[in-house]
Structures are given as C-alpha cells and as structure tokens.
Design a protein around this motif. Structure first.
Motif, PDB file in Angstrom:
ATOM      1  N   ALA A   1      16.844  59.603  45.252  1.00  0.00           N
ATOM      2  CA  ALA A   1      17.102  60.736  46.155  1.00  0.00           C
ATOM      3  C   ALA A   1      17.813  60.242  47.404  1.00  0.00           C
ATOM      4  O   ALA A   1      17.436  59.231  47.993  1.00  0.00           O
ATOM      5  CB  ALA A   1      15.789  61.425  46.531  1.00  0.00           C
ATOM      6  N   GLY A   2      18.831  60.954  47.804  1.00  0.00           N
ATOM      7  CA  GLY A   2      19.581  60.627  49.014  1.00  0.00           C
ATOM      8  C   GLY A   2      20.562  61.739  49.315  1.00  0.00           C
ATOM      9  O   GLY A   2      21.062  62.396  48.395  1.00  0.00           O
ATOM     10  N   GLY A   3      20.836  61.971  50.582  1.00  0.00           N
ATOM     11  CA  GLY A   3      21.724  63.055  50.968  1.00  0.00           C
ATOM     12  C   GLY A   3      23.140  62.584  51.233  1.00  0.00           C
ATOM     13  O   GLY A   3      23.491  61.429  51.008  1.00  0.00           O
ATOM     14  N   ARG A   4      23.954  63.493  51.728  1.00  0.00           N
ATOM     15  CA  ARG A   4      25.331  63.171  52.103  1.00  0.00           C
ATOM     16  C   ARG A   4      25.333  62.566  53.498  1.00  0.00           C
ATOM     17  O   ARG A   4      24.674  63.069  54.407  1.00  0.00           O
ATOM     18  CB  ARG A   4      26.190  64.431  52.076  1.00  0.00           C
ATOM     19  N   GLN A   5      26.076  61.474  53.654  1.00  0.00           N
ATOM     20  CA  GLN A   5      26.125  60.759  54.926  1.00  0.00           C
ATOM     21  C   GLN A   5      27.568  60.625  55.391  1.00  0.00           C
ATOM     22  O   GLN A   5      28.501  60.625  54.580  1.00  0.00           O
ATOM     23  CB  GLN A   5      25.511  59.357  54.777  1.00  0.00           C
ATOM     24  N   SER A   6      27.742  60.511  56.693  1.00  0.00           N
ATOM     25  CA  SER A   6      29.064  60.208  57.251  1.00  0.00           C
ATOM     26  C   SER A   6      28.926  58.966  58.112  1.00  0.00           C
ATOM     27  O   SER A   6      27.900  58.755  58.768  1.00  0.00           O
ATOM     28  CB  SER A   6      29.596  61.388  58.079  1.00  0.00           C
ATOM     29  N   PHE A   7      29.957  58.128  58.105  1.00  0.00           N
ATOM     30  CA  PHE A   7      29.914  56.856  58.821  1.00  0.00           C
ATOM     31  C   PHE A   7      31.155  56.712  59.692  1.00  0.00           C
ATOM     32  O   PHE A   7      32.250  57.155  59.310  1.00  0.00           O
ATOM     33  CB  PHE A   7      29.828  55.693  57.838  1.00  0.00           C
ATOM     34  N   PRO A   8      31.004  56.068  60.841  1.00  0.00           N
ATOM     35  CA  PRO A   8      32.149  55.923  61.742  1.00  0.00           C
ATOM     36  C   PRO A   8      33.226  54.990  61.219  1.00  0.00           C
ATOM     37  O   PRO A   8      34.383  55.097  61.605  1.00  0.00           O
ATOM     38  CB  PRO A   8      31.513  55.388  63.030  1.00  0.00           C
ATOM     39  N   THR A   9      32.847  54.054  60.359  1.00  0.00           N
ATOM     40  CA  THR A   9      33.830  53.092  59.849  1.00  0.00           C
ATOM     41  C   THR A   9      33.749  52.993  58.329  1.00  0.00           C
ATOM     42  O   THR A   9      32.706  53.273  57.722  1.00  0.00           O
ATOM     43  CB  THR A   9      33.605  51.686  60.450  1.00  0.00           C
ATOM     44  N   THR A  10      34.848  52.543  57.752  1.00  0.00           N
ATOM     45  CA  THR A  10      34.890  52.329  56.299  1.00  0.00           C
ATOM     46  C   THR A  10      33.941  51.218  55.888  1.00  0.00           C
ATOM     47  O   THR A  10      33.305  51.283  54.828  1.00  0.00           O
ATOM     48  CB  THR A  10      36.327  51.983  55.862  1.00  0.00           C
TER      49      THR A  10
END
Length: 319
Positions: A189-198
């Motif tokens: 289980a895990g959600g959608r994430q956004s990250f500042p860098t590649t």
C-alpha cells in the motif's frame, strides 16, 4: 414441456445468451508455439517503434505500445465473455436434462464450443503476456488494462470433458485460480507522491523495489496484492512484480461506495490473510489499513518515513 435449447431460452427470455449458428471449430488445432510467438512479436515491436523514432509520432510511442498489448487483451476478454455465455447455456441444459439423445448431443456440442473458446482465450492471454513483457522492457512500467483485471488462466486447465456438470466445476475452479494465484499474499500500500527533484523520486522507487526484494526473501511463492493505481507507488510495485515474475492481484476501488470505497478495499485485501503488509506513505485510508493489520497481528513493514524509509529511523536523527 419444451426440452430443446431454443425453447428453454425462449421461455426464460435468455435468447441473447445463445451462441448457436456459430461456425464449427476444429478443436484439433494447437496453440501458437511460444518461441515463435516471442520471436514474431519482438520483431513486430522492434519494426513498429523503430518506424516512430525521430518522427513527430515518437512522443506517442508509449501510448501506442499500450494499445499494442491491449489488442491481445481485448481479444482474450471477448473470448472470456463467449465462455461465460456458453457456460450459461450449459448450466441451463444441465438443469433441464431429460435424458434424451438430442439433449445429450446439444450439451456435448455446447461444451465443445466452450472448450474451444477457452483454448483460444488462453492462447491470446499468452500473446498479451509476451507483449506486456516487451512493454515493460521498453517503458519500465507494468502494463495494466484500462478497466477490469489482467487475469492469466492456466494453460493446462482447459477442461477436456464432455459432461456438463464437470465442465461447470472446472470452469469455476479455473476462474478462481486466475483471480487468486496460488501462493502467500503480501499486501502493498502506498499513495501518489511528488518530489522536488528527480533524484529523490528515483530513490523513492529504488526503496520500494529494495523493500519488496527483502520481503520476497522471507515469503516463498509470494503473491503481491495492491490497489492497482496506474500512478504512484502502486505502479512502481506492479513494475517490480512484473520484472521479478511475481504473481499480482489488483483490488480496484468500487466507486459506487463513495468515501467508503478505500476502506472496503482494505477489508478485501486483509481478508486474504497476508503474510506481510508493506506500507509506504499515503492517506488516511492507508493509515487505517496499518492499524487494522496490527490488530489482526499481521506483520507490517513500515516505510512511511521520508522517501519510503522506516519512520523510526527517520525520527532518530531529528531527535
């Protein structure tokens, strides 16, 4: 009392289920050779996407690649529908059996047609799986259908019988095995994430793969169970399962349940009595999944810290 198939269908207003008047099929035909399938699809794939390179269609390559796999998936799904309709007719014939020779002949004919459709479905699923491997190699992503599930039936499970009740039992068992592969479930289980860098996004993905590799060392015949999200952590976990050839089951959300859908999915996944629950960062529904797993004494591999790390280890330096 009418005993013919057509009369029974007319009485029950099930005429739309009929597969009568279809051309007879030669059941002696064999499925395509797997090695030939691999060579042929690889050659077609290579030629098709080489054609797109350095053209204005190159940005569309991944979408076209998805459609290439979906071609075989849709064909297999149509065959599965044909089997289901034939199964309804067989069930009706079994229920209305009068012992006559005409009835027995009709039953045998319907089972024969259903078996032929089943063999074709399994062959088409084989073509889809080969194409899905090419898609995985090209894009790095596991191929998922737009709707429904990507089931794979056992190539040795085709029911070589001519008796209606035996076919119905074999069909039910085949569908059960396709929906739930043999092995020990592990829930991811895990959600959608956004990250500042590649780099951080890459590290997050690598942590998912490393964690699942570690879990797999402790679970023989592992089956990965996840939410089937086409983006985010689920997609990364699905790609891992594809690359490691681990069977996987996706539990989609039942949107009819509204806000209750996520909690219902938790219940369904935990009902499989998984060996582990692997938890990466997510929302409140995921937090509830972790709580319920611990209440049931299911071991939780907790990776809800930054970039998918153990939250306790992440908290120690901060303290």
């Amino acid at each position: 009392m009418p005993s013919t198939l057509s009369a029974q269908l007319a009485a029950l207003e099930l005429g739309h289920l009929s597969i009568a008047n279809r051309p007879e099929v030669d059941r002696s035909l064999v499925a395509p050779d797997p090695e030939a399938v691999t060579h042929t699809l690889t050659a077609v794939w290579s030629d098709l996407f080489a054609l797109l390179t350095d053209t204005n269609l190159e940005p569309e390559a991944e979408e076209l690649a998805w459609g290439f796999v979906n071609l075989f998936h849709r064909a297999a799904t149509k065959k599965a529908g044909l089997i289901d309709r034939a199964t309804d007719e067989i069930r009706l014939l079994v229920a209305s059996g009068d012992g006559s020779e005409v009835h027995a002949s009709e039953l045998e004919k319907q089972v024969d047609r259903a078996q032929a459709a089943e063999a074709a479905m399994i062959a088409l699923e084989g073509l889809r799986e080969t194409a899905a491997q090419l898609y995985m190699h090209e894009t790095g992503h596991s191929w998922r259908p737009a709707g429904g599930s990507r089931l794979s039936h056992d190539a040795n499970a085709t029911s070589a019988v001519v008796q209606g009740r035996e076919f119905l039992r074999a069909r039910a068992e085949s569908k059960r095995k396709a929906a739930m592969p043999a092995g020990k479930p592990v829930v991811f289980a895990g959600g959608r994430q956004s990250f500042p860098t590649t780099d951080e996004a890459k590290q997050f993905g690598e942590n998912i793969w490393a964690t699942l590799d570690k879990v797999r060392e402790h679970v023989a015949e592992m089956v990965l169970v996840h939410g089937g999200d086409s983006k985010g952590a689920d997609r990364l976990a699905s790609a891992w399962a594809e690359a490691r050839r681990v069977p996987q089951i996706a539990f989609g959300l039942d949107t009819r349940l509204g806000q209750r859908a996520g909690f219902r999915r938790n219940e369904q996944m935990l009902s499989l009595d998984p060996r582990f629950v692997v938890a990466f960062p997510g929302n409140g529904v995921l937090e509830r999944l972790v709580i319920q797993a611990k209440e049931r004494r299911i071991q939780v591999v907790d990776r809800r810290g930054p970039l998918g790390t153990n939250p306790k280890r992440a908290a120690a330096p901060a303290a």
